[in-house]
Scaffold this motif. Sequence first.
Motif, PDB file in Angstrom:
ATOM      1  N   SER A  67       0.919  -1.404  -0.082  1.00  0.00           N
ATOM      2  CA  SER A  67      -0.114   0.007  -0.119  1.00  0.00           C
ATOM      3  C   SER A  67       0.896   1.290  -0.165  1.00  0.00           C
ATOM      4  CB  SER A  67      -1.020   0.325   1.094  1.00  0.00           C
ATOM      5  OG  SER A  67      -0.188   0.022   2.272  1.00  0.00           O
ATOM      6  N   LYS A  68       2.225   1.251   0.274  1.00  0.00           N
ATOM      7  CA  LYS A  68       3.056   2.373   0.321  1.00  0.00           C
ATOM      8  C   LYS A  68       4.054   2.031  -0.637  1.00  0.00           C
ATOM      9  CE  LYS A  68       1.986   3.584   5.043  1.00  0.00           C
ATOM     10  NZ  LYS A  68       2.407   2.976   6.353  1.00  0.00           N
ATOM     11  N   GLY A  69       3.730   1.532  -1.831  1.00  0.00           N
ATOM     12  CA  GLY A  69       4.740   1.475  -2.934  1.00  0.00           C
ATOM     13  C   GLY A  69       5.790   0.345  -2.754  1.00  0.00           C
ATOM     14  N   GLY A  70       5.373  -0.628  -2.009  1.00  0.00           N
ATOM     15  CA  GLY A  70       6.638  -1.732  -1.595  1.00  0.00           C
ATOM     16  C   GLY A  70       6.276  -2.808  -2.906  1.00  0.00           C
ATOM     17  N   SER A  71       7.312  -3.585  -3.194  1.00  0.00           N
ATOM     18  CA  SER A  71       7.466  -4.346  -4.297  1.00  0.00           C
ATOM     19  C   SER A  71       7.251  -5.932  -3.806  1.00  0.00           C
ATOM     20  CB  SER A  71       8.579  -4.232  -5.170  1.00  0.00           C
ATOM     21  OG  SER A  71       9.723  -4.692  -4.125  1.00  0.00           O
ATOM     22  N   ASN A  72       7.385  -6.918  -4.773  1.00  0.00           N
ATOM     23  CA  ASN A  72       7.579  -8.208  -4.212  1.00  0.00           C
ATOM     24  C   ASN A  72       8.733  -8.815  -4.484  1.00  0.00           C
ATOM     25  OD1 ASN A  72       4.940  -9.429  -3.363  1.00  0.00           O
ATOM     26  ND2 ASN A  72       4.332  -9.981  -5.165  1.00  0.00           N
ATOM     27  N   GLY A  73       9.770  -7.777  -4.765  1.00  0.00           N
ATOM     28  CA  GLY A  73      11.245  -8.294  -4.740  1.00  0.00           C
ATOM     29  C   GLY A  73      11.608  -9.269  -3.505  1.00  0.00           C
ATOM     30  N   ARG A  74      12.378 -10.060  -3.546  1.00  0.00           N
ATOM     31  CA  ARG A  74      12.684 -11.101  -2.577  1.00  0.00           C
ATOM     32  C   ARG A  74      13.214 -10.294  -1.268  1.00  0.00           C
ATOM     33  NH1 ARG A  74      12.367 -13.590   0.835  1.00  0.00           N
ATOM     34  NH2 ARG A  74      13.246 -15.662   1.426  1.00  0.00           N
ATOM     35  N   SER A  75      13.992  -8.969  -1.803  1.00  0.00           N
ATOM     36  CA  SER A  75      14.614  -8.306  -0.538  1.00  0.00           C
ATOM     37  C   SER A  75      13.646  -7.578   0.428  1.00  0.00           C
ATOM     38  CB  SER A  75      15.690  -7.303  -0.938  1.00  0.00           C
ATOM     39  OG  SER A  75      14.859  -6.278  -1.907  1.00  0.00           O
ATOM     40  N   ASN A  76      12.261  -7.388  -0.170  1.00  0.00           N
ATOM     41  CA  ASN A  76      11.281  -6.876   0.512  1.00  0.00           C
ATOM     42  C   ASN A  76      10.662  -7.738   1.187  1.00  0.00           C
ATOM     43  OD1 ASN A  76       9.885  -4.229   1.415  1.00  0.00           O
ATOM     44  ND2 ASN A  76       8.191  -5.023  -0.109  1.00  0.00           N
ATOM     45  N   LEU A  77      10.773  -9.013   1.102  1.00  0.00           N
ATOM     46  CA  LEU A  77       9.801  -9.944   1.851  1.00  0.00           C
ATOM     47  C   LEU A  77      10.624 -10.710   3.028  1.00  0.00           C
ATOM     48  CD1 LEU A  77       8.569 -11.787  -1.616  1.00  0.00           C
ATOM     49  CD2 LEU A  77       7.451 -10.013  -0.331  1.00  0.00           C
ATOM     50  N   ARG A  78       9.640 -11.163   3.872  1.00  0.00           N
ATOM     51  CA  ARG A  78      10.357 -11.915   5.129  1.00  0.00           C
ATOM     52  C   ARG A  78       9.155 -12.962   5.518  1.00  0.00           C
ATOM     53  NH1 ARG A  78      11.437  -6.874   8.755  1.00  0.00           N
ATOM     54  NH2 ARG A  78       9.387  -6.005   9.012  1.00  0.00           N
ATOM     55  N   ILE A  79       9.491 -13.820   6.100  1.00  0.00           N
ATOM     56  CA  ILE A  79       8.286 -14.690   6.796  1.00  0.00           C
ATOM     57  C   ILE A  79       8.313 -14.492   8.366  1.00  0.00           C
ATOM     58  CG2 ILE A  79       7.783 -17.173   7.125  1.00  0.00           C
ATOM     59  CD1 ILE A  79       9.443 -17.906   4.873  1.00  0.00           C
ATOM     60  N   THR A  80       7.204 -14.166   8.639  1.00  0.00           N
ATOM     61  CA  THR A  80       6.781 -13.777  10.266  1.00  0.00           C
ATOM     62  C   THR A  80       5.607 -14.760  10.652  1.00  0.00           C
ATOM     63  OG1 THR A  80       5.318 -12.134   9.541  1.00  0.00           O
ATOM     64  CG2 THR A  80       7.493 -11.691   9.928  1.00  0.00           C
ATOM     65  N   SER A  81       5.425 -14.925  11.858  1.00  0.00           N
ATOM     66  CA  SER A  81       4.317 -15.471  12.355  1.00  0.00           C
ATOM     67  C   SER A  81       2.996 -14.652  12.153  1.00  0.00           C
ATOM     68  CB  SER A  81       4.422 -15.906  13.867  1.00  0.00           C
ATOM     69  OG  SER A  81       4.263 -14.616  14.547  1.00  0.00           O
ATOM     70  N   LYS A  82       1.773 -15.329  12.088  1.00  0.00           N
ATOM     71  CA  LYS A  82       0.846 -14.554  12.010  1.00  0.00           C
ATOM     72  C   LYS A  82       0.559 -13.602  12.974  1.00  0.00           C
ATOM     73  CE  LYS A  82      -3.203 -16.639  10.456  1.00  0.00           C
ATOM     74  NZ  LYS A  82      -4.436 -17.392  10.093  1.00  0.00           N
ATOM     75  N   ARG A  83       0.776 -13.793  14.120  1.00  0.00           N
ATOM     76  CA  ARG A  83       0.687 -12.680  15.224  1.00  0.00           C
ATOM     77  C   ARG A  83       1.689 -11.481  14.960  1.00  0.00           C
ATOM     78  NH1 ARG A  83       2.098 -10.815  19.632  1.00  0.00           N
ATOM     79  NH2 ARG A  83       0.384 -10.595  21.660  1.00  0.00           N
ATOM     80  N   THR A  84       2.951 -11.828  14.637  1.00  0.00           N
ATOM     81  CA  THR A  84       3.718 -10.779  14.606  1.00  0.00           C
ATOM     82  C   THR A  84       3.492  -9.829  13.446  1.00  0.00           C
ATOM     83  OG1 THR A  84       5.650 -12.171  15.308  1.00  0.00           O
ATOM     84  CG2 THR A  84       6.174 -10.565  14.228  1.00  0.00           C
ATOM     85  N   ASN A  85       2.658 -10.637  12.377  1.00  0.00           N
ATOM     86  CA  ASN A  85       2.440  -9.676  11.165  1.00  0.00           C
ATOM     87  C   ASN A  85       1.457  -8.741  11.510  1.00  0.00           C
ATOM     88  OD1 ASN A  85       2.996  -8.888   8.415  1.00  0.00           O
ATOM     89  ND2 ASN A  85       1.739 -10.383   7.654  1.00  0.00           N
ATOM     90  N   ARG A  86       0.357  -9.319  12.227  1.00  0.00           N
ATOM     91  CA  ARG A  86      -0.865  -8.680  12.466  1.00  0.00           C
ATOM     92  C   ARG A  86      -0.590  -7.595  13.391  1.00  0.00           C
ATOM     93  NH1 ARG A  86      -5.097 -11.969  10.434  1.00  0.00           N
ATOM     94  NH2 ARG A  86      -3.961 -13.019   8.870  1.00  0.00           N
ATOM     95  N   VAL A  87       0.115  -7.634  14.485  1.00  0.00           N
ATOM     96  CA  VAL A  87       0.402  -6.805  15.485  1.00  0.00           C
ATOM     97  C   VAL A  87       1.222  -5.617  14.761  1.00  0.00           C
ATOM     98  CG1 VAL A  87       1.987  -6.303  17.609  1.00  0.00           C
ATOM     99  CG2 VAL A  87       0.424  -8.307  17.458  1.00  0.00           C
ATOM    100  N   LYS A  88       2.268  -6.001  13.846  1.00  0.00           N
ATOM    101  CA  LYS A  88       3.018  -4.912  13.035  1.00  0.00           C
ATOM    102  C   LYS A  88       1.893  -3.777  12.607  1.00  0.00           C
ATOM    103  CE  LYS A  88       5.630  -4.500   8.942  1.00  0.00           C
ATOM    104  NZ  LYS A  88       5.238  -4.915   7.932  1.00  0.00           N
ATOM    105  N   GLY A  89       1.177  -4.325  11.928  1.00  0.00           N
ATOM    106  CA  GLY A  89       0.171  -3.410  11.439  1.00  0.00           C
ATOM    107  C   GLY A  89      -0.749  -2.290  12.429  1.00  0.00           C
ATOM    108  N   SER A  90      -0.852  -2.654  13.585  1.00  0.00           N
ATOM    109  CA  SER A  90      -1.486  -1.788  14.456  1.00  0.00           C
ATOM    110  C   SER A  90      -0.741  -0.905  15.031  1.00  0.00           C
ATOM    111  CB  SER A  90      -2.249  -2.748  15.560  1.00  0.00           C
ATOM    112  OG  SER A  90      -1.219  -3.302  16.150  1.00  0.00           O
ATOM    113  N   LYS A  91       0.439  -0.805  14.863  1.00  0.00           N
ATOM    114  CA  LYS A  91       1.411  -0.010  15.424  1.00  0.00           C
ATOM    115  C   LYS A  91       1.629   1.276  14.722  1.00  0.00           C
ATOM    116  CE  LYS A  91       3.962  -3.313  17.945  1.00  0.00           C
ATOM    117  NZ  LYS A  91       5.447  -3.853  18.362  1.00  0.00           N
TER     118      LYS A  91
END
Length: 77
Positions: A53-77
């Motif tokens: 949503s902020k112009g990020g890409s699908n390049g490998r350097s922009n991706l990382r694997i996280t747990s579902k909880r970590t990923n959802r909490v990150k968005g609320s900060k």
Amino acid sequence: MPRKKPRNYRKEYDEYHGKSEQRQNRSNRNKARRKVGLKKGDPREVDHKRPLSKGGSNGRSNLRITSKRTNRVKGSK
């Protein structure tokens, strides 16, 4: 206690999820899962370091694997 009105999924799809931009974002999220090798049923999620949503890409350097909880909490900060 008052009853909650049931969700109208058809309306949600028509007004938001079905828009071409949202469909493209969903497609990019699914492509990212395939790129990092997550299979169906894997509880982990792909995190875009710079969000789509902020112009990020699908390049490998922009991706990382996280747990579902970590990923959802990150968005609320």
